[in-house]
Write an enzyme that holds these catalytic residues in place. Structure first.
Site, short mmCIF file in Angstrom:
data_model
loop_
_atom_site.label_atom_id
_atom_site.label_comp_id
_atom_site.label_asym_id
_atom_site.label_seq_id
_atom_site.Cartn_x
_atom_site.Cartn_y
_atom_site.Cartn_z
N LYS A 89 -2.14 9.95 2.31
CA LYS A 89 -2.38 10.20 0.67
C LYS A 89 -2.92 9.90 0.03
O LYS A 89 -3.58 10.59 -0.75
CB LYS A 89 -0.33 9.39 0.23
N GLY A 93 -2.62 0.83 2.83
CA GLY A 93 -4.29 0.55 2.60
C GLY A 93 -4.87 2.43 2.61
O GLY A 93 -4.17 3.33 3.39
N HIS A 94 -4.48 3.16 1.52
CA HIS A 94 -5.23 3.95 0.86
C HIS A 94 -6.36 4.15 0.78
O HIS A 94 -7.72 3.82 0.07
CB HIS A 94 -4.09 5.10 -0.41
N ASP A 145 -0.14 5.97 6.47
CA ASP A 145 -1.31 6.35 7.31
C ASP A 145 -1.40 7.91 7.38
O ASP A 145 -2.67 8.25 8.30
CB ASP A 145 -1.92 6.02 8.43
N GLN A 194 2.87 4.01 2.23
CA GLN A 194 4.31 4.14 4.06
C GLN A 194 4.85 5.18 4.35
O GLN A 194 3.92 6.13 3.36
CB GLN A 194 5.20 3.33 3.92
P1 IMP Z 1 5.99 -4.28 6.41
O1 IMP Z 1 5.76 -3.70 5.54
O2 IMP Z 1 4.36 -5.66 6.56
O3 IMP Z 1 7.08 -5.16 6.68
O4 IMP Z 1 5.32 -3.76 7.59
C1 IMP Z 1 6.97 -3.34 9.06
C2 IMP Z 1 5.97 -1.69 9.29
O5 IMP Z 1 6.00 -1.12 8.76
C3 IMP Z 1 5.43 -2.35 10.92
O6 IMP Z 1 5.36 -1.56 12.02
C4 IMP Z 1 4.10 -2.18 10.15
O7 IMP Z 1 2.99 -1.70 10.45
C5 IMP Z 1 4.36 -0.85 8.98
N1 IMP Z 1 3.41 -0.46 7.93
C6 IMP Z 1 3.78 -1.27 6.95
N2 IMP Z 1 2.77 -0.89 5.90
C7 IMP Z 1 2.42 0.00 6.30
C8 IMP Z 1 1.71 1.20 5.75
O8 IMP Z 1 1.20 1.03 4.97
N3 IMP Z 1 0.97 1.92 7.03
C9 IMP Z 1 1.60 2.45 8.60
N4 IMP Z 1 2.35 1.51 8.54
C10 IMP Z 1 2.53 0.10 7.36
#
Ligand code: IMP
Length: 421
Positions: A17, A41-42, A14, A224
């Site tokens: 990017k 989520g971009h 977040d 991420q």
């Molecule tokens: P997962 O990738 O959905 O399995 O989530 C694993 C961890 O990564 C969790 O703490 C999510 O909140 C975090 N996470 C996954 N994708 C994002 C992102 O795009 N932005 C921020 N945190 C993320």
């Protein structure tokens, strides 16, 4: 000289990017996503409109820019189709400049079921997953059970699908005897595969290397952030892919020899969604003020983000792991209106001050350096010279600490609210 530049997040995701890829995409012929999936989520703002992209690269709004969903990405066909529909409804024709790797793995409805069951079984130790089925899909990839985009063109796809679904149900049922796949969800999955088949699915590793041979520069777009990396993040509270620079080569099929710049994006403060350690987290009104001023609510799940001061120990670690050549500081405008600002420059770990990132981040107490804040609204600033001097000192402090130049400062969500230093 053929090359690829990488743009990635240095914190817990977040960082903003999407905005930067959109701003920079005019200098690149190709934008390529190399990992993650619809957990991302971009968010991109332009011409008074706001778009949130989850799987499609952020260069999609520029017709002349080719966009690649690389082999390292995991695709949920239903969400992917929805993203395409949203773009079409806004007047874009994504099928014209979008290319999808045949090797990208598919997220099945039963992967989401597994994700939910795994989180439920973990109880208070849950990861805080986005529940998009990301972890189970990467598990099947490394377990050599997964289904890939290329499989949907094969006659035995349905058979393979049902075999894998049964396997998933066998895992889930001991935890939840009633677990099942909603037939509507399954129908939607198969319908969305038609959309996928109609798109340009190819061996994108050849496409990308050919573009570089033609002298066309590529921008590799990370999702991420470094602190969510499966290797170097705050394990086990991480995502399931390599969010770091090394992930770009594996997730696109390009050589490390092609990498030129590594652009690291960070917020002027820190946020995190989901569980896991966060040494500089502010659980008081200062944290709430950052959340309010920065509208820190997840673009994928809507969850309030945890907020805190900038952590330079973690930032330095991310700079090292990725070999960052340029830093880009986002949301500087959000820090207006604070009397003073703290920057974490050391961790107290077992009664010892350290500037290194330990394996167990939940044991550390942050040590801060305090700098003056500023009150000016920055959102209309168009020239670096007009930035308040405490902000220039803040920037300079970070550059000195990380020994890395900050080449861009963002003062708002719009394309024009971007200052190049
Ligand atoms: P997962 O990738 O959905 O399995 O989530 C694993 C961890 O990564 C969790 O703490 C999510 O909140 C975090 N996470 C996954 N994708 C994002 C992102 O795009 N932005 C921020 N945190 C993320």
């Amino acid at each position: 000289m053929p090359h690829t530049d990488i743009l990635l997040g240095l914190q817990w995701g977040d960082e903003g990017k999407g905005k930067i890829v959109d701003v920079l995409s005019q200098s690149y012929g190709v934008v390529a996503r190399f990992q993650g999936g619809p957990n991302a989520g971009h968010t991109i703002h332009f011409d008074g409109k706001k778009f949130v992209l989850h799987t499609i690269p952020s260069g999609i709004f520029r017709e002349e820019c080719q966009n690649v969903v690389g082999n390292g990405v995991v695709i949920d066909p239903v969400r992917f189709e929805q993203e395409i529909k949203n773009l079409r409804a806004a007047g874009y024709q994504p099928e014209k400049n979008l290319h999808i790797s045949l090797r990208a793995h598919l997220i099945l409805p039963s992967h989401r079921l597994l994700d939910a069951a795994s989180e439920k079984a973990k109880g208070i130790e849950k990861i805080g997953s986005t529940l998009r089925g990301i972890g189970p899909t990467y598990m099947d990839k490394t377990g050599r059970n997964g289904l890939r985009v290329g499989d949907v063109f094969q006659a035995d796809f349905e058979q393979k699908y049902h075999r894998l679904k049964r396997k998933h149900l066998d895992i889930v049922r001991p935890l939840d005897a009633d677990a099942h796949i909603d037939p509507n969800e399954e129908d939607a999955f198969f319908a969305a595969l038609d959309n996928l088949r109609s798109l340009n699915c190819l061996n994108t590793e050849y496409f990308l290397n050919q573009k570089m041979t033609e002298g066309i520069p590529i921008l590799a777009e990370g999702a991420q952030g470094t602190l969510l990396d499966i290797e170097f993040g705050t394990y086990p509270f991480v995502t399931s892919s390599n969010t770091t620079a090394a992930g770009a080569c594996a997730g696109l099929g390009i050589s490390p020899r092609c990498i030129r710049k590594v652009m690291g994006v960070f917020k002027a403060y820190t946020t995190r969604v989901g569980s896991g350690p966060f040494p500089t987290e502010l659980l008081d009104e200062t944290g709430q003020k950052i959340r309010d001023q920065g509208a820190e609510y997840g673009s994928t799940t809507g969850r309030p983000r945890r907020c805190g001061w900038l952590d330079l120990v973690a930032l330095n670690y991310a700079v090292m792991i990725n070999g960052v050549t340029d830093l880009m500081m986002m949301k500087s405008d959000v820090l207006s209106g604070f009397d003073s600002l703290n920057l974490c420059t050391n961790y107290l770990n077992n009664n010892t001050l350290s500037s290194q990132m330990p394996m167990e981040l939940d044991q550390v107490v942050p040590h801060y350096t305090t700098l003056n804040g500023w009150n000016q609204d920055l959102t209309q600033t168009t020239q670096t010279e007009h930035l308040p001097s405490p902000l220039l000192k803040y920037i300079d402090f970070i550059q000195q600490f990380t020994q890395t130049p900050i080449s861009l400062v963002s003062v708002g969500p719009g394309r024009e609210q971007t200052l190049f230093l």
